[in-house]
Design an enzyme around this catalytic site. Sequence first.
Site, PDB file in Angstrom:
ATOM      1  N   ASP A 208     -64.766  52.356  33.429  1.00 53.53           N
ATOM      2  CA  ASP A 208     -63.763  53.403  33.550  1.00 53.53           C
ATOM      3  C   ASP A 208     -63.597  54.069  32.184  1.00 53.53           C
ATOM      4  O   ASP A 208     -63.794  53.439  31.138  1.00 53.53           O
ATOM      5  CB  ASP A 208     -62.437  52.802  34.029  1.00 53.53           C
ATOM      6  CG  ASP A 208     -62.508  52.385  35.507  1.00 53.53           C
ATOM      7  OD1 ASP A 208     -63.531  52.673  36.158  1.00 53.53           O
ATOM      8  OD2 ASP A 208     -61.540  51.758  35.997  1.00 53.53           O
ATOM      9  N   ASP A 210     -60.983  55.070  30.692  1.00 53.05           N
ATOM     10  CA  ASP A 210     -59.756  54.791  29.937  1.00 53.05           C
ATOM     11  C   ASP A 210     -59.695  53.355  29.428  1.00 53.05           C
ATOM     12  O   ASP A 210     -58.639  52.893  29.017  1.00 53.05           O
ATOM     13  CB  ASP A 210     -58.520  55.111  30.792  1.00 53.05           C
ATOM     14  CG  ASP A 210     -58.525  54.388  32.134  1.00 53.05           C
ATOM     15  OD1 ASP A 210     -59.463  53.590  32.387  1.00 53.05           O
ATOM     16  OD2 ASP A 210     -57.601  54.617  32.928  1.00 53.05           O
ATOM     17  N   TRP A 270     -58.177  55.567  45.654  1.00 52.34           N
ATOM     18  CA  TRP A 270     -58.045  54.492  44.682  1.00 52.34           C
ATOM     19  C   TRP A 270     -58.073  53.115  45.361  1.00 52.34           C
ATOM     20  O   TRP A 270     -57.389  52.886  46.355  1.00 52.34           O
ATOM     21  CB  TRP A 270     -56.739  54.663  43.898  1.00 52.34           C
ATOM     22  CG  TRP A 270     -56.580  53.661  42.814  1.00 52.34           C
ATOM     23  CD1 TRP A 270     -57.025  53.765  41.523  1.00 52.34           C
ATOM     24  CD2 TRP A 270     -55.962  52.385  42.949  1.00 52.34           C
ATOM     25  NE1 TRP A 270     -56.725  52.615  40.842  1.00 52.34           N
ATOM     26  CE2 TRP A 270     -56.074  51.750  41.690  1.00 52.34           C
ATOM     27  CE3 TRP A 270     -55.342  51.711  43.993  1.00 52.34           C
ATOM     28  CZ2 TRP A 270     -55.578  50.487  41.457  1.00 52.34           C
ATOM     29  CZ3 TRP A 270     -54.856  50.436  43.763  1.00 52.34           C
ATOM     30  CH2 TRP A 270     -54.971  49.838  42.496  1.00 52.34           C
ATOM     31  N   GLU A 273     -62.846  49.217  46.196  1.00 49.68           N
ATOM     32  CA  GLU A 273     -64.311  49.233  46.013  1.00 49.68           C
ATOM     33  C   GLU A 273     -64.760  48.089  45.096  1.00 49.68           C
ATOM     34  O   GLU A 273     -65.816  47.490  45.321  1.00 49.68           O
ATOM     35  CB  GLU A 273     -64.774  50.598  45.491  1.00 49.68           C
ATOM     36  CG  GLU A 273     -64.782  50.810  43.978  1.00 49.68           C
ATOM     37  CD  GLU A 273     -63.398  50.798  43.344  1.00 49.68           C
ATOM     38  OE1 GLU A 273     -62.410  50.979  44.071  1.00 49.68           O
ATOM     39  OE2 GLU A 273     -63.310  50.605  42.113  1.00 49.68           O
ATOM     40  N   ASP A 274     -63.917  47.731  44.105  1.00 51.55           N
ATOM     41  CA  ASP A 274     -64.310  46.638  43.198  1.00 51.55           C
ATOM     42  C   ASP A 274     -64.286  45.286  43.914  1.00 51.55           C
ATOM     43  O   ASP A 274     -65.133  44.428  43.665  1.00 51.55           O
ATOM     44  CB  ASP A 274     -63.436  46.616  41.935  1.00 51.55           C
ATOM     45  CG  ASP A 274     -61.945  46.756  42.238  1.00 51.55           C
ATOM     46  OD1 ASP A 274     -61.576  46.884  43.434  1.00 51.55           O
ATOM     47  OD2 ASP A 274     -61.148  46.733  41.286  1.00 51.55           O
ATOM     48  N   MET A 300     -55.967  49.914  27.764  1.00 47.97           N
ATOM     49  CA  MET A 300     -56.117  50.998  28.731  1.00 47.97           C
ATOM     50  C   MET A 300     -55.269  52.174  28.277  1.00 47.97           C
ATOM     51  O   MET A 300     -54.108  51.997  27.879  1.00 47.97           O
ATOM     52  CB  MET A 300     -55.656  50.512  30.108  1.00 47.97           C
ATOM     53  CG  MET A 300     -55.869  51.540  31.188  1.00 47.97           C
ATOM     54  SD  MET A 300     -55.572  50.791  32.797  1.00 47.97           S
ATOM     55  CE  MET A 300     -55.478  52.257  33.765  1.00 47.97           C
ATOM     56  N   HIS A 303     -51.769  56.573  31.650  1.00 50.06           N
ATOM     57  CA  HIS A 303     -51.884  57.880  32.307  1.00 50.06           C
ATOM     58  C   HIS A 303     -51.161  57.867  33.636  1.00 50.06           C
ATOM     59  O   HIS A 303     -50.911  56.819  34.229  1.00 50.06           O
ATOM     60  CB  HIS A 303     -53.355  58.244  32.519  1.00 50.06           C
ATOM     61  CG  HIS A 303     -54.101  57.249  33.379  1.00 50.06           C
ATOM     62  ND1 HIS A 303     -54.225  57.384  34.725  1.00 50.06           N
ATOM     63  CD2 HIS A 303     -54.752  56.095  33.059  1.00 50.06           C
ATOM     64  CE1 HIS A 303     -54.928  56.367  35.216  1.00 50.06           C
ATOM     65  NE2 HIS A 303     -55.253  55.563  34.216  1.00 50.06           N
ATOM     66  N   ARG A 305     -51.037  58.775  37.693  1.00 44.17           N
ATOM     67  CA  ARG A 305     -52.090  58.728  38.703  1.00 44.17           C
ATOM     68  C   ARG A 305     -52.682  60.118  38.893  1.00 44.17           C
ATOM     69  O   ARG A 305     -51.982  61.116  38.871  1.00 44.17           O
ATOM     70  CB  ARG A 305     -51.548  58.202  40.037  1.00 44.17           C
ATOM     71  CG  ARG A 305     -52.690  58.005  41.002  1.00 44.17           C
ATOM     72  CD  ARG A 305     -52.379  57.226  42.265  1.00 44.17           C
ATOM     73  NE  ARG A 305     -51.770  55.907  42.128  1.00 44.17           N
ATOM     74  CZ  ARG A 305     -52.447  54.787  41.829  1.00 44.17           C
ATOM     75  NH1 ARG A 305     -53.732  54.835  41.580  1.00 44.17           N
ATOM     76  NH2 ARG A 305     -51.821  53.643  41.762  1.00 44.17           N
TER      77      ARG A 305
HETATM   78 MN   LIG Z   1     -56.959  53.920  34.755  1.00 47.61          MN
END
Ligand SMILES: [Mn+2]
Length: 364
Positions: A208, A210, A270, A273-274, A300, A303, A305
Amino acid sequence: MTRLLLGVTLERVCKAVLLLCLLHFVIIVILYFDVYAQHLAFFSRFNSRSSALAQPSPNASRPHGTEAPGPSPQPGANHSSTQQPLPPCQEVPPGLVGRLLIEFSSPMSMERVQRENPEVRAGGKYAPPDCQPRQKVAILIPFRHREHHLRYWLHYLHPILRRQKVAYSIYIINQYGEDTFNRAKLLNAGFLEALRDEADYDCFIFSDVDLVPMDDRNLYRCYEQPRHFAVAMDKFSFRLPYAGYFGGVSGLSRSQFLKINGFPNEYWGWGGEDDDIFNRISLNGMKVSRPDSRIGRYRMIKHERDKHNEPNPQRFTKIQNTKATMKRDGISSLQYQLVEVTRWPLYTNITVDIGKPPPRPARG
Ligand SMILES: [Mn+2]
Ligand SMILES: *[C@@H]1O[C@H](CO)[C@@H](O)[C@H](O)[C@H]1NC(C)=O
């Protein structure tokens, strides 16, 4: 009378001395030629040996970097091995610094990151100049509208990756359009596009944009088993949120990725999937490996969403069905359109159109 006698004796002495000198000279000349001849014989042997080394037999193709160590090349004697092969990079890179200070409050510009990383080649590519890296790594970042995160990520990661002594390339996999985000499908597309760019990647790291590692001993490369890197994120109080967590930053070798048929294409929005990827790994008889939680620490970038990435309400039921879906849904069934590839100084931007979620079936 005595004078005459003296003169004759002197003449004889002189002749004798002269003769001795001559003899000496002759001996020196003989010795000199003898030594010289030995030298000649030695050098001719030497030359024939090194030229034999320089010309491998036509059907004995040596793999690159395994040139037999021979005498240093004679000028003109051979021309094929002028560049010494690099030694393999050490298993544990010697220049690591350990724990790092990571913060996202000072402003960051792309110009600054560029200025501070002149060693990086166009497209965000790098290979250690002083050793032969053990792996070639493609780093894939699923992406949309996160330019300010990308600047921090590049600022921190390029120097870390250089110290880790791998050959790597940075790929931003940018989702075209404004339809619902699909992280795993983007990563599938990134896998194929990276291999189209360079066919010899050994390892794929999915990160990712971030997430920045806080310790450079967390080595970005592939392992015997699929790797989960982001084990201790600040947002989860530096703990693994649950045993089967595989989110944030992960890495699979090419064969590990193909063994699980890549990632699912059907997780829109969101989450989930992981967990599906974790299930694929377990169902295929592999086991996730992780660094120690003192080393696998991450910051991280905070932020809101994103728009068009709302939590996927289907995720809980979908991850129950990985066993049934993974064979038909994956890298083997992937469909997308390549929109654009741009090589920037610090990364390659690959924009792909991965479509949109199928319409929800009407409830009857
Ligand atoms: Mn994030
Ligand atoms: C990547 O390319 C797309 C298409 O040109 C562009 O819209 C996007 O802003 C680019 N992103 C980055 C991070 O370079």
